[in-house]
Design an enzyme around this catalytic site. Structure first.
Site, PDB file in Angstrom:
ATOM      1  N   ILE A  11      17.947  60.654  -5.046  1.00  0.00           N
ATOM      2  CA  ILE A  11      17.912  60.087  -6.215  1.00  0.00           C
ATOM      3  C   ILE A  11      17.020  61.020  -7.299  1.00  0.00           C
ATOM      4  CG2 ILE A  11      15.768  58.761  -6.167  1.00  0.00           C
ATOM      5  CD1 ILE A  11      17.480  56.319  -7.398  1.00  0.00           C
ATOM      6  N   SER A  12      16.233  61.786  -6.601  1.00  0.00           N
ATOM      7  CA  SER A  12      15.388  62.708  -7.584  1.00  0.00           C
ATOM      8  C   SER A  12      15.970  63.934  -7.776  1.00  0.00           C
ATOM      9  CB  SER A  12      13.756  63.031  -6.916  1.00  0.00           C
ATOM     10  OG  SER A  12      13.154  63.751  -7.534  1.00  0.00           O
TER      11      SER A  12
END
Length: 212
Positions: A11-12
């Site tokens: 997600i990062s």
């Protein structure tokens, strides 16, 4: 040989940037890296924090910065962000034996799926199925073994003091963020600052005030 642990969540975007830049940063160093998928949302919850994309003005800055930083790698924002990364995290753990961690190749496919997807939805079922076929995991991502390993890895990361991703652990020290790569390399190179006591002293300084 330097043993490193690279904690990440797909997600990062900063995890993707750090991953892409890590080989060049470590060039000339004898090293091995364990790639450890963890649930960023659980780290945030445990520490009472919001993610960058949950704060409107910070979200806008984050997207602008990562698009600028990732120009050479072709970074693109997925259609939905933030998104639920559980399917990708469990798929990563489904790709390795008990007691091992996902290979760099597996992690590369996951991060590229999200951050070099030309704006596609990271959780679109057909894309997830295609990714799973490419990775050919040893077990189904929705099996309990993959879920358990993700929980265990996240709990172990929290116990080690990890609060965000990407974080690289080396000899008990945690280097957080893609912009910490030069600091990590300095430590690997034996920069005397790390033997001066400055690292320990900085970590022991008390907070001036506490917000209620």
């Amino acid at each position: 040989m330097h043993a490193l642990r690279f904690y990440f969540d797909p997600i990062s975007p900063y995890a993707a940037l750090a991953f892409w830049n890590l080989p060049e940063a470590l060039r000339g160093h004898n090293h091995v890296v364990d790639y450890v998928p963890v649930l960023f949302g659980a780290l945030l919850k445990a520490n009472g924090q919001k993610g960058p994309a949950e704060i409107e003005s910070k979200r806008a800055w984050t997207y602008r910065q990562v698009l600028w930083l990732g120009r050479e790698q072709g970074l693109s924002l997925p259609a939905q962000h933030p998104f639920n990364p559980l399917a990708l995290l469990r798929l990563a753990w489904a790709c390795c034996d008990e007691g091992s961690t996902p290979s760099r190749w597996v992690v590369e496919q996951l991060l590229n799926h999200v951050w070099q997807g030309q704006g596609a939805d990271a959780n679109e079922p057909a894309r997830l199925q295609a990714l799973a076929e490419t990775l050919a995991p040893q077990r189904r991502a929705d099996e309990e073994a993959a879920k358990r390993r993700l929980r265990e890895a996240t709990d172990a990361a929290l116990a080690a003091g990890v609060f965000g991703v990407p974080t690289i652990a080396w000899q008990g020290k945690l280097f957080w963020g893609q912009d910490a790569l030069p600091m990590l390399v300095a430590a690997l190179d034996g920069d005397p600052w790390f033997q001066s006591g400055a690292w320990e002293d900085a970590g022991q300084r008390p907070a001036g005030i506490q917000r209620s």
